[in-house]
Design a protein around this motif. Sequence first.
Motif, PDB file in Angstrom:
ATOM      1  N   LEU A  93      42.165 -89.742  27.070  1.00 22.54           N
ATOM      2  CA  LEU A  93      40.818 -89.168  27.176  1.00 22.54           C
ATOM      3  C   LEU A  93      39.755 -90.123  26.630  1.00 22.54           C
ATOM      4  CD1 LEU A  93      41.476 -85.447  26.201  1.00 22.54           C
ATOM      5  CD2 LEU A  93      40.763 -86.307  28.439  1.00 22.54           C
TER       6      LEU A  93
ATOM      7  N   TRP B 126      38.766 -92.359  29.455  1.00 25.76           N
ATOM      8  CA  TRP B 126      38.710 -91.672  30.743  1.00 25.76           C
ATOM      9  C   TRP B 126      37.610 -92.290  31.621  1.00 25.76           C
ATOM     10  CZ3 TRP B 126      42.383 -88.583  32.394  1.00 25.76           C
ATOM     11  CH2 TRP B 126      42.173 -87.848  33.575  1.00 25.76           C
TER      12      TRP B 126
ATOM     13  N   CYS C  42      37.271 -84.779  32.707  1.00 27.45           N
ATOM     14  CA  CYS C  42      38.300 -84.130  31.900  1.00 27.45           C
ATOM     15  C   CYS C  42      37.891 -84.297  30.445  1.00 27.45           C
ATOM     16  CB  CYS C  42      39.665 -84.758  32.153  1.00 27.45           C
ATOM     17  SG  CYS C  42      40.984 -83.907  31.255  1.00 27.45           S
TER      18      CYS C  42
END
Length: 160
Positions: free
Chosen positions: A61, A64, A71
């Motif tokens: 993440l 990302w 997300c």
Amino acid sequence: SSAGDPSSGPVISATKRTRPPYKFNAEKITLRFLFANKDGFTITIECKPDTTVGEVKGTLLSVWPEDLDSCTSGDQLRLICMGKGVLMPDTRTLEDCDVPVFKTHPTPINVAVRPKAKVVENSKSGGKDGSGARGGSSSGGGGSAGRSTEETGQGCGCVI
């Protein structure tokens, strides 16, 4: 460390030509994340065997890419390891999940992003006949017609 060295951190590559060269290291697990409908696009992360699934999701993440569907939570991520199924729960280590290590290439991990659970108002579906459950916006759980929390707590949330 050079920018192409996986030990310097996660490496995002848009084509096979820009991927970092793979160096086998018995002390580490190199994961290559593959994304649906993004042929050639990968993120390579080097981890230790005692890294948890939650830590892997956090690292993923943190890098990302903007051109992928948004997300923001590890709860939306499903990491699917070849032959081992979904890596879960987040508290398990890669070693506990029996993530395979290869001498010739990184371990491929398919990434699936579940849609955010949205509470769907029944005004669009015209009542409680369940017809609103087929729309993409309710597939994450939240307001799906007639489902208990046990049924929506795990899995991909797809409505077929």
